[in-house]
Scaffold this motif. Structure first.
Motif, PDB file in Angstrom:
ATOM      1  N   ALA A  65       0.809  -1.212   0.000  1.00  0.00           N
ATOM      2  CA  ALA A  65       0.000   0.000   0.000  1.00  0.00           C
ATOM      3  C   ALA A  65       0.850   1.273   0.000  1.00  0.00           C
ATOM      4  O   ALA A  65       0.324   2.362   0.187  1.00  0.00           O
ATOM      5  N   GLU A  66       2.155   1.150  -0.231  1.00  0.00           N
ATOM      6  CA  GLU A  66       3.029   2.325  -0.253  1.00  0.00           C
ATOM      7  C   GLU A  66       2.704   3.192  -1.460  1.00  0.00           C
ATOM      8  O   GLU A  66       2.453   2.699  -2.551  1.00  0.00           O
ATOM      9  N   GLY A  67       2.697   4.502  -1.251  1.00  0.00           N
ATOM     10  CA  GLY A  67       2.459   5.450  -2.337  1.00  0.00           C
ATOM     11  C   GLY A  67       1.119   6.135  -2.226  1.00  0.00           C
ATOM     12  O   GLY A  67       0.337   5.902  -1.304  1.00  0.00           O
ATOM     13  N   ALA A  68       0.851   7.015  -3.185  1.00  0.00           N
ATOM     14  CA  ALA A  68      -0.382   7.805  -3.197  1.00  0.00           C
ATOM     15  C   ALA A  68      -1.611   6.908  -3.277  1.00  0.00           C
ATOM     16  O   ALA A  68      -1.594   5.877  -3.951  1.00  0.00           O
ATOM     17  N   PHE A  69      -2.655   7.316  -2.588  1.00  0.00           N
ATOM     18  CA  PHE A  69      -3.918   6.580  -2.550  1.00  0.00           C
ATOM     19  C   PHE A  69      -3.698   5.139  -2.089  1.00  0.00           C
ATOM     20  O   PHE A  69      -4.233   4.200  -2.667  1.00  0.00           O
ATOM     21  N   GLY A  70      -2.877   4.974  -1.066  1.00  0.00           N
ATOM     22  CA  GLY A  70      -2.626   3.640  -0.528  1.00  0.00           C
ATOM     23  C   GLY A  70      -1.998   2.702  -1.544  1.00  0.00           C
ATOM     24  O   GLY A  70      -2.252   1.503  -1.544  1.00  0.00           O
ATOM     25  N   GLY A  71      -1.159   3.268  -2.412  1.00  0.00           N
ATOM     26  CA  GLY A  71      -0.477   2.461  -3.415  1.00  0.00           C
ATOM     27  C   GLY A  71      -1.305   2.150  -4.644  1.00  0.00           C
ATOM     28  O   GLY A  71      -0.842   1.461  -5.551  1.00  0.00           O
ATOM     29  N   GLN A  72      -2.519   2.678  -4.717  1.00  0.00           N
ATOM     30  CA  GLN A  72      -3.410   2.388  -5.841  1.00  0.00           C
ATOM     31  C   GLN A  72      -3.162   3.288  -7.045  1.00  0.00           C
ATOM     32  O   GLN A  72      -3.572   2.965  -8.152  1.00  0.00           O
ATOM     33  N   TYR A  73      -2.519   4.453  -6.829  1.00  0.00           N
ATOM     34  CA  TYR A  73      -2.290   5.369  -7.945  1.00  0.00           C
ATOM     35  C   TYR A  73      -1.064   4.938  -8.730  1.00  0.00           C
ATOM     36  O   TYR A  73       0.006   4.692  -8.182  1.00  0.00           O
ATOM     37  N   ASP A  74      -1.234   4.868 -10.042  1.00  0.00           N
ATOM     38  CA  ASP A  74      -0.124   4.547 -10.935  1.00  0.00           C
ATOM     39  C   ASP A  74      -0.239   5.468 -12.144  1.00  0.00           C
ATOM     40  O   ASP A  74      -0.969   5.177 -13.093  1.00  0.00           O
ATOM     41  N   GLY A  75       0.436   6.600 -12.073  1.00  0.00           N
ATOM     42  CA  GLY A  75       0.357   7.567 -13.147  1.00  0.00           C
ATOM     43  C   GLY A  75       1.396   8.646 -12.974  1.00  0.00           C
ATOM     44  O   GLY A  75       2.261   8.560 -12.097  1.00  0.00           O
ATOM     45  N   PRO A  76       1.318   9.679 -13.802  1.00  0.00           N
ATOM     46  CA  PRO A  76       2.332  10.727 -13.771  1.00  0.00           C
ATOM     47  C   PRO A  76       2.297  11.553 -12.489  1.00  0.00           C
ATOM     48  O   PRO A  76       1.237  11.786 -11.906  1.00  0.00           O
ATOM     49  N   VAL A  77       3.489  11.982 -12.085  1.00  0.00           N
ATOM     50  CA  VAL A  77       3.662  12.821 -10.898  1.00  0.00           C
ATOM     51  C   VAL A  77       4.549  13.993 -11.290  1.00  0.00           C
ATOM     52  O   VAL A  77       5.578  13.808 -11.945  1.00  0.00           O
ATOM     53  N   VAL A  78       4.141  15.199 -10.874  1.00  0.00           N
ATOM     54  CA  VAL A  78       4.951  16.394 -11.065  1.00  0.00           C
ATOM     55  C   VAL A  78       5.285  16.933  -9.682  1.00  0.00           C
ATOM     56  O   VAL A  78       4.388  17.166  -8.867  1.00  0.00           O
ATOM     57  N   VAL A  79       6.580  17.116  -9.423  1.00  0.00           N
ATOM     58  CA  VAL A  79       7.044  17.606  -8.135  1.00  0.00           C
ATOM     59  C   VAL A  79       7.509  19.045  -8.287  1.00  0.00           C
ATOM     60  O   VAL A  79       8.348  19.352  -9.145  1.00  0.00           O
ATOM     61  N   LEU A  80       6.948  19.926  -7.460  1.00  0.00           N
ATOM     62  CA  LEU A  80       7.358  21.327  -7.446  1.00  0.00           C
ATOM     63  C   LEU A  80       8.490  21.483  -6.438  1.00  0.00           C
ATOM     64  O   LEU A  80       8.317  21.175  -5.250  1.00  0.00           O
ATOM     65  N   THR A  81       9.653  21.928  -6.903  1.00  0.00           N
ATOM     66  CA  THR A  81      10.816  22.065  -6.031  1.00  0.00           C
ATOM     67  C   THR A  81      11.803  23.065  -6.610  1.00  0.00           C
ATOM     68  O   THR A  81      11.863  23.255  -7.822  1.00  0.00           O
ATOM     69  N   HIS A  82      12.581  23.668  -5.729  1.00  0.00           N
ATOM     70  CA  HIS A  82      13.661  24.555  -6.176  1.00  0.00           C
ATOM     71  C   HIS A  82      14.936  23.768  -6.462  1.00  0.00           C
ATOM     72  O   HIS A  82      15.875  24.293  -7.041  1.00  0.00           O
ATOM     73  N   ARG A  83      14.947  22.486  -6.035  1.00  0.00           N
ATOM     74  CA  ARG A  83      16.145  21.667  -6.210  1.00  0.00           C
ATOM     75  C   ARG A  83      15.800  20.319  -6.841  1.00  0.00           C
ATOM     76  O   ARG A  83      15.780  19.287  -6.158  1.00  0.00           O
TER      77      ARG A  83
END
Length: 175
Positions: A65-83
């Protein structure tokens, strides 16, 4: 066009993470039937997340169940960061400014929604007039301290309108 939806589970005293970003409190409150969470997951075409949340504590770390939505999400991720890292993980993109991150997440989501994870990114989207909806789930626990649902020191009042036919804590941002 994709909508930006901030969804999170919070304690009854309004924290989405405990002190130091601790998420272990959530473990005993997840699982079971949740038709609203299932609908959100089915509508999610991309996730927009801040670097702290992306690299933070996962109450399901090391399990199926690790990850978004208890591990159920499998799709694109965009991370907002300065680094951004030199070698991003597969399926993850990094953006250094909010407009670019939102634009990219919407493009990846297509005709589905962008789910915003993380209080700081949600507050930035709200302040920029980009956040469309807020969905909160509440767990029967009081944490006393931690990361609040929204942290907007000096922020202005934002009106929300309950979405008809949806769960009690699903709102449209009134512009």
């Amino acid at each position: 066009m994709a909508r930006l939806i901030y969804s999170a589970t919070a304690s009854l005293d309004g924290f989405i993470a405990g002190p130091g970003g601790d998420m272990s409190w959530l473990t005993e409150h997840i699982g079971g039937e949740n038709p609203t969470a299932d609908r959100v997951l089915a509508r999610t075409g991309a996730i927009l997340v801040g670097r702290v949340t992306f690299g933070g504590d996962d109450p399901n770390a090391g399990t199926d169940a690790e990850g978004a939505f208890g591990g159920q999400y499998d799709g694109p991720v965009v991370v907002l960061t300065h680094r951004p890292p030199e070698e991003p993980p597969a399926g993850v993109e990094f953006a250094t400014d909010l407009p670019t991150a939102v634009e990219r997440a919407k493009a990846l989501a297509g005709d589905r929604d962008v789910n915003v994870l993380g209080a700081d990114v949600a507050a930035h989207c709200l302040d920029a007039g980009l956040l469309d909806e807020v969905l909160m789930f509440f767990a029967p626990v009081l944490l006393g301290d931690g990361t609040p649902i929204f942290r907007r020191p000096g922020g202005t009042r934002v009106r929300l309108k309950r979405l008809p036919g949806e769960t009690e804590h699903w709102y449209r941002v009134v512009r």
